[in-house]
Enzyme design. Sequence first.
Site, PDB file in Angstrom:
ATOM      1  N   ARG A   1       0.757  -1.259   0.029  1.00 38.37           N
ATOM      2  CA  ARG A   1       0.088  -0.084   0.048  1.00 38.37           C
ATOM      3  C   ARG A   1       0.996   1.145   0.040  1.00 38.37           C
ATOM      4  O   ARG A   1       1.943   1.223   0.763  1.00 38.37           O
ATOM      5  CB  ARG A   1      -0.951   0.110   1.235  1.00 38.37           C
ATOM      6  CG  ARG A   1      -2.070  -0.809   1.356  1.00 38.37           C
ATOM      7  CD  ARG A   1      -2.917  -0.245   0.078  1.00 38.37           C
ATOM      8  NE  ARG A   1      -4.187  -1.280   0.325  1.00 38.37           N
ATOM      9  CZ  ARG A   1      -4.614  -2.075  -0.413  1.00 38.37           C
ATOM     10  NH1 ARG A   1      -3.603  -2.460  -1.615  1.00 38.37           N
ATOM     11  NH2 ARG A   1      -5.537  -2.849  -0.266  1.00 38.37           N
TER      12      ARG A   1
ATOM     13  N   GLU B   1      -3.877   7.168  -5.097  1.00 40.57           N
ATOM     14  CA  GLU B   1      -4.061   6.583  -6.466  1.00 40.57           C
ATOM     15  C   GLU B   1      -5.402   7.115  -6.957  1.00 40.57           C
ATOM     16  O   GLU B   1      -6.484   7.374  -5.964  1.00 40.57           O
ATOM     17  CB  GLU B   1      -4.256   4.824  -6.181  1.00 40.57           C
ATOM     18  CG  GLU B   1      -2.812   4.408  -5.786  1.00 40.57           C
ATOM     19  CD  GLU B   1      -2.957   3.006  -5.515  1.00 40.57           C
ATOM     20  OE1 GLU B   1      -4.092   2.311  -5.580  1.00 40.57           O
ATOM     21  OE2 GLU B   1      -2.041   2.480  -4.916  1.00 40.57           O
TER      22      GLU B   1
ATOM     23  N   HIS C   1      -1.007  -0.208  -9.965  1.00 44.24           N
ATOM     24  CA  HIS C   1      -1.748  -1.008  -9.010  1.00 44.24           C
ATOM     25  C   HIS C   1      -2.149  -2.310  -9.516  1.00 44.24           C
ATOM     26  O   HIS C   1      -3.595  -2.472  -9.532  1.00 44.24           O
ATOM     27  CB  HIS C   1      -2.723  -0.433  -8.082  1.00 44.24           C
ATOM     28  CG  HIS C   1      -3.212  -1.046  -6.994  1.00 44.24           C
ATOM     29  ND1 HIS C   1      -3.496  -0.257  -5.757  1.00 44.24           N
ATOM     30  CD2 HIS C   1      -3.150  -2.404  -6.619  1.00 44.24           C
ATOM     31  CE1 HIS C   1      -3.877  -1.217  -4.765  1.00 44.24           C
ATOM     32  NE2 HIS C   1      -3.708  -2.613  -5.292  1.00 44.24           N
TER      33      HIS C   1
HETATM   34  C1  8YV Z   1      -6.426  -5.347  -6.029  1.00 41.53           C
HETATM   35  C2  8YV Z   1      -5.745  -5.113  -3.795  1.00 41.53           C
HETATM   36  O1  8YV Z   1      -5.784  -4.467  -7.318  1.00 41.53           O
HETATM   37  O2  8YV Z   1      -5.673  -7.234  -2.891  1.00 41.53           O
HETATM   38  C3  8YV Z   1      -5.904  -5.865  -2.543  1.00 41.53           C
HETATM   39  O3  8YV Z   1      -6.051  -5.574  -1.556  1.00 41.53           O
HETATM   40  O4  8YV Z   1      -5.627  -3.943  -3.533  1.00 41.53           O
HETATM   41  C4  8YV Z   1      -5.411  -5.578  -4.992  1.00 41.53           C
HETATM   42  O5  8YV Z   1      -5.291  -6.869  -5.057  1.00 41.53           O
HETATM   43  C5  8YV Z   1      -7.748  -4.638  -5.740  1.00 41.53           C
HETATM   44  O6  8YV Z   1      -8.532  -5.232  -4.629  1.00 41.53           O
HETATM   45  C6  8YV Z   1      -8.853  -4.634  -7.082  1.00 41.53           C
HETATM   46  O7  8YV Z   1      -9.422  -3.653  -7.149  1.00 41.53           O
END
Ligand code: 8YV
Length: 307
Positions: free
Chosen positions: A225, A254, A272
């Site tokens: 993150r 983001e 991301h």
């Molecule tokens: C994904 C993520 O890009 O797992 C997570 O927490 O941030 C990522 O795997 C996201 O959840 C899809 O929008």
Amino acid sequence: MKPDILLLEPMMPAIEAALDSAYRVHRWTGGTPSEGGAIRGIVTGGGTGVPRTLMDALPSLEMIAINGIGTDAVDLVEAQRRHIAVTVTRDVLTDDVADLAMALILASMRDLLPGDRLVRDGLWGKQALPLARKVSGARLGIVGMGQVGQAIGRRAQAFAMPVSYYSRRDLDLPFTPFVSDLVRLAEQSDVLVVAASGGAQSRHLVSREVIDAVGPEGLLVNVARGSVVDEAALVQALQEGRLGRAALDVFTDEPHVPEALWSMPNVVLQPHRASATIETRQAMGQLVLDNVAAHFAGKPLLTPVIL
Ligand code: 8YV
């Protein structure tokens, strides 16, 4: 009657079609939806989570299914207080995130993007590229040793990279030593990879001091993150040559990426995308579908978040 669901970000077409056939799906366009009173479920991404104002505007909300593993963008305390169930897509995206971490290490240290650009610009034979850095044998420090951190560690072993890690506690892992001081870990690493969960407890864990300890010859990778790294300090360290390289899949705000990074040849940027493969997004989507279906059938959730 089909339960009303609010979808906060797009998913694979087949997953959205399956949602559409089982639920009345409302697609979020920002703000408070007019049908807010009817919404019983939310499907969202890990980065998007659920804005607290939105959660407050949905009095009938029973469950939040996160299409990801990060829970930092959902107010879990409030969810628990309101007895709103929260699920994540545990396990299924670990490999992809670890794969991208290795890809970022390789792309950065072997100067993949400058090499690619040189060829496309027709400059092969006309312009020399500086020599890259060797990945095999480089010392790897991992910040956060959950499933993703461990999967990165296992991959790094195949590259003969000595691996150490920093975590909230010593996990007593057989293949890698725990370092209790993050600055010390950074000092003794050629590559520092951030794989820690986001949230208040890890905010700016990778501070200016840690970045300086990675140093002018070092590489900082973030697949976790943006909030875990002090982004302003990171940009400044790169500008001043106190940090050698950075390879980033995640950012503080983001999709905003600090413009100072755009033109830096020693920086690799990704939007991301660590879990964004067909195979994994299919598996994540299926787990979201199964969790939502279990909830509305009154059955046990497959991968609930337990506080
Ligand atoms: C994904 C993520 O890009 O797992 C997570 O927490 O941030 C990522 O795997 C996201 O959840 C899809 O929008």
